[in-house]
Every structure is written in C-alpha cells, then in structure tokens.
Design a protein around this motif. Sequence first.
Motif, mmCIF file in Angstrom:
data_model
loop_
_atom_site.group_PDB
_atom_site.id
_atom_site.type_symbol
_atom_site.label_atom_id
_atom_site.label_comp_id
_atom_site.label_asym_id
_atom_site.label_seq_id
_atom_site.Cartn_x
_atom_site.Cartn_y
_atom_site.Cartn_z
ATOM 1 N N HIS A 253 0.804 -1.221 0.000
ATOM 2 C CA HIS A 253 0.000 0.000 0.000
ATOM 3 C C HIS A 253 0.840 1.277 0.000
ATOM 4 N N ALA A 254 1.779 1.379 0.947
ATOM 5 C CA ALA A 254 2.612 2.581 1.009
ATOM 6 C C ALA A 254 3.494 2.707 -0.233
ATOM 7 N N GLU A 255 3.916 1.575 -0.785
ATOM 8 C CA GLU A 255 4.732 1.605 -2.009
ATOM 9 C C GLU A 255 3.926 2.158 -3.188
ATOM 10 N N ILE A 256 2.676 1.753 -3.272
ATOM 11 C CA ILE A 256 1.808 2.269 -4.345
ATOM 12 C C ILE A 256 1.561 3.760 -4.149
ATOM 13 N N ILE B 202 2.245 10.166 3.704
ATOM 14 C CA ILE B 202 1.985 8.739 3.905
ATOM 15 C C ILE B 202 2.416 8.317 5.305
ATOM 16 N N LYS B 203 1.483 7.794 6.071
ATOM 17 C CA LYS B 203 1.762 7.317 7.428
ATOM 18 C C LYS B 203 1.701 5.785 7.432
ATOM 19 N N VAL B 204 2.812 5.135 7.718
ATOM 20 C CA VAL B 204 2.872 3.670 7.670
ATOM 21 C C VAL B 204 2.518 3.069 9.038
ATOM 22 N N PHE B 205 1.619 2.084 9.013
ATOM 23 C CA PHE B 205 1.199 1.388 10.236
ATOM 24 C C PHE B 205 1.471 -0.107 10.091
ATOM 25 N N THR B 206 1.695 -0.760 11.221
ATOM 26 C CA THR B 206 1.945 -2.205 11.204
ATOM 27 C C THR B 206 0.742 -2.997 11.706
ATOM 28 N N ASP B 207 -0.332 -2.313 12.105
ATOM 29 C CA ASP B 207 -1.512 -3.010 12.605
ATOM 30 C C ASP B 207 -2.733 -2.653 11.764
ATOM 31 N N GLU C 264 1.530 -4.534 -11.899
ATOM 32 C CA GLU C 264 1.894 -5.722 -12.680
ATOM 33 C C GLU C 264 3.404 -5.941 -12.703
ATOM 34 N N LYS C 265 4.149 -4.865 -12.886
ATOM 35 C CA LYS C 265 5.603 -4.962 -12.964
ATOM 36 C C LYS C 265 6.242 -5.241 -11.607
ATOM 37 N N GLN C 266 5.752 -4.539 -10.578
ATOM 38 C CA GLN C 266 6.382 -4.603 -9.258
ATOM 39 C C GLN C 266 6.096 -5.908 -8.524
ATOM 40 N N TYR C 267 4.870 -6.428 -8.650
ATOM 41 C CA TYR C 267 4.463 -7.541 -7.785
ATOM 42 C C TYR C 267 4.273 -8.868 -8.524
ATOM 43 N N LYS C 268 4.324 -8.838 -9.833
ATOM 44 C CA LYS C 268 4.361 -10.070 -10.641
ATOM 45 C C LYS C 268 3.299 -11.101 -10.246
ATOM 46 N N GLY C 269 2.079 -10.630 -10.077
ATOM 47 C CA GLY C 269 0.970 -11.532 -9.786
ATOM 48 C C GLY C 269 0.654 -11.719 -8.324
ATOM 49 N N ALA C 270 1.548 -11.301 -7.421
ATOM 50 C CA ALA C 270 1.275 -11.387 -5.994
ATOM 51 C C ALA C 270 0.225 -10.362 -5.585
ATOM 52 N N VAL C 271 0.136 -9.294 -6.355
ATOM 53 C CA VAL C 271 -0.888 -8.254 -6.196
ATOM 54 C C VAL C 271 -1.455 -8.015 -7.587
#
Length: 259
Positions: A33-36, A53-58, A248-255
């Motif tokens: 999410h934060a990468e996008i 952008i505020k990154v959370f771990t929960d 498509e390029k970054q996650y190669k099907g994982a997303v």
Amino acid sequence: MKKFAPTLLAGLLAVIGTANAEKLSVAASAVPHAEILQFVKPALAKQGVELDIKVFTDYVQPNVQVAEKRLDANFFQHKPYLSEFNKNKGTNLVTVVPVHVEPFGAYSLKHKKATDLPDGATVVIPNDPSNAGRSLVLLQQNGLIKLKDPSNILSTTKDIVENKKHLSIKELEAATLPRVLNQVDLALINTNYALQAKLTPTKDALFIEGANSPYANLLVARPDNKDAPAVKKLAAVLNSADVKAFIEKQYKGAVVSAF
C-alpha cells in the motif's frame, strides 16, 4: 543579473506552489500500500496535492485515526474487514475506490503440499473476524476442513463440521504470522505481510486464492471528506493505467489490480 532571473522566478514559483499545495494524510500498510502511494505521490504533487503517507503495522489504528479525523484516509483493508470494523467500533468509514487484490495464501516451511500435513498439524490464521473467515473458506476450498456454510466469509472455527486431519487451528494477530512460520505446520498469511517477510505468494504459497478474490483493497475515508477534491484526485490516480502497470511490474501476480 538578467540571466539569473528565470531561474530565480522558477524557484519562487516552486516554493509558492509547495506552500499552496493541499495536504492529504493517508494511513497505509508498508507493502504494497505505502509503495503504491509513494509511486503516485509525484502525480498528485503536479495536481497540487501534497501526499503525507503514514505507515502502520496493525489493522486497527489506521481506521481509528481516520475516524477521529487525525488522518484523512487510509489504504490497507478490504470490504469485509471494513464492514466488521464499522459494526464493532461504531464507526462509519466508507469506501472511496477499490484499488487492488492481494490473493490470500497458505505457507509452510515444513511441508511441500497440503496433503502432506500430518494428523494434528498446527495451523495459524489471522485473529480478526474477516480474515479468520477468509482463511477457513480457503482451507475448505483446498479440502482440509468442511464448513457449515462454505460461502460464509465470517465463518469461525465453531462452524467447522468436518476436520479429518484433526488440525489444531489457532488465531494470532495477522502481523505476527510470518514470524511463527518456522514453528507451525501451516500459516495463512495476508499478502502484505507475506511480501514484507520476503515470501513470493505465487511461488512460495502451498495454495492461494485466485485473482477473482472478492477481497479488493480499498481507499477509505469518512462520509464528510470522501468527495473532497484531494481525495478524489488520489482515487483517480490510484485507478489509473500507470498504477495498473506499476502493480503488474512490481508484484508479478502477488498483487493484482481491481480495476
């Protein structure tokens, strides 16, 4: 002095533009999410929106802080989780747009395929109701258990009507699942946490949801700001062809994109 004037003017205009930019604060999980959001940040800046952008771990604070108006929006969750959160916490957060799907997977460091699981195997799943139900449905789809209603995405362990392998199913906080992978027989892990743990869902998962999963990850805001110009601009760029290509390029099907 004349030859420096255009440079000075450009610099002043840039400063003025930054000062006049509308700020938009968005909570997000780190990956993807934060990468996008980081990818779309320059496009938003050109439209006069400064994205913070505020990154959370929960999975709790991103909703709490948007509901309490400490942040403008968030990007980390799917509709079943949002609905359950609103119901349990008395909040009224709303979907702005769906962005992508993270096919949910089952991982093991001890076994190569689901049929290898021994009798009494320990299986860990997320402890929030929507992802716990999602895990159980996936276990049912892969022949490991049978549920009272296989279509009920909020099934609990009490809804298991057949468990021939006597699986010991335990619920843990979603973020901790990759860390206990070496201690259990099978872990059902949200893709964002799998990616953070350097797992490749399309390669490492014993089994995984198809791309037609109904669990699209959403941009979420409040009723009072979901139509704000800055939120609409973010929604538009998140549903753009550029973002689709990036995913498509970054996650190669994982997303996979949901639009």
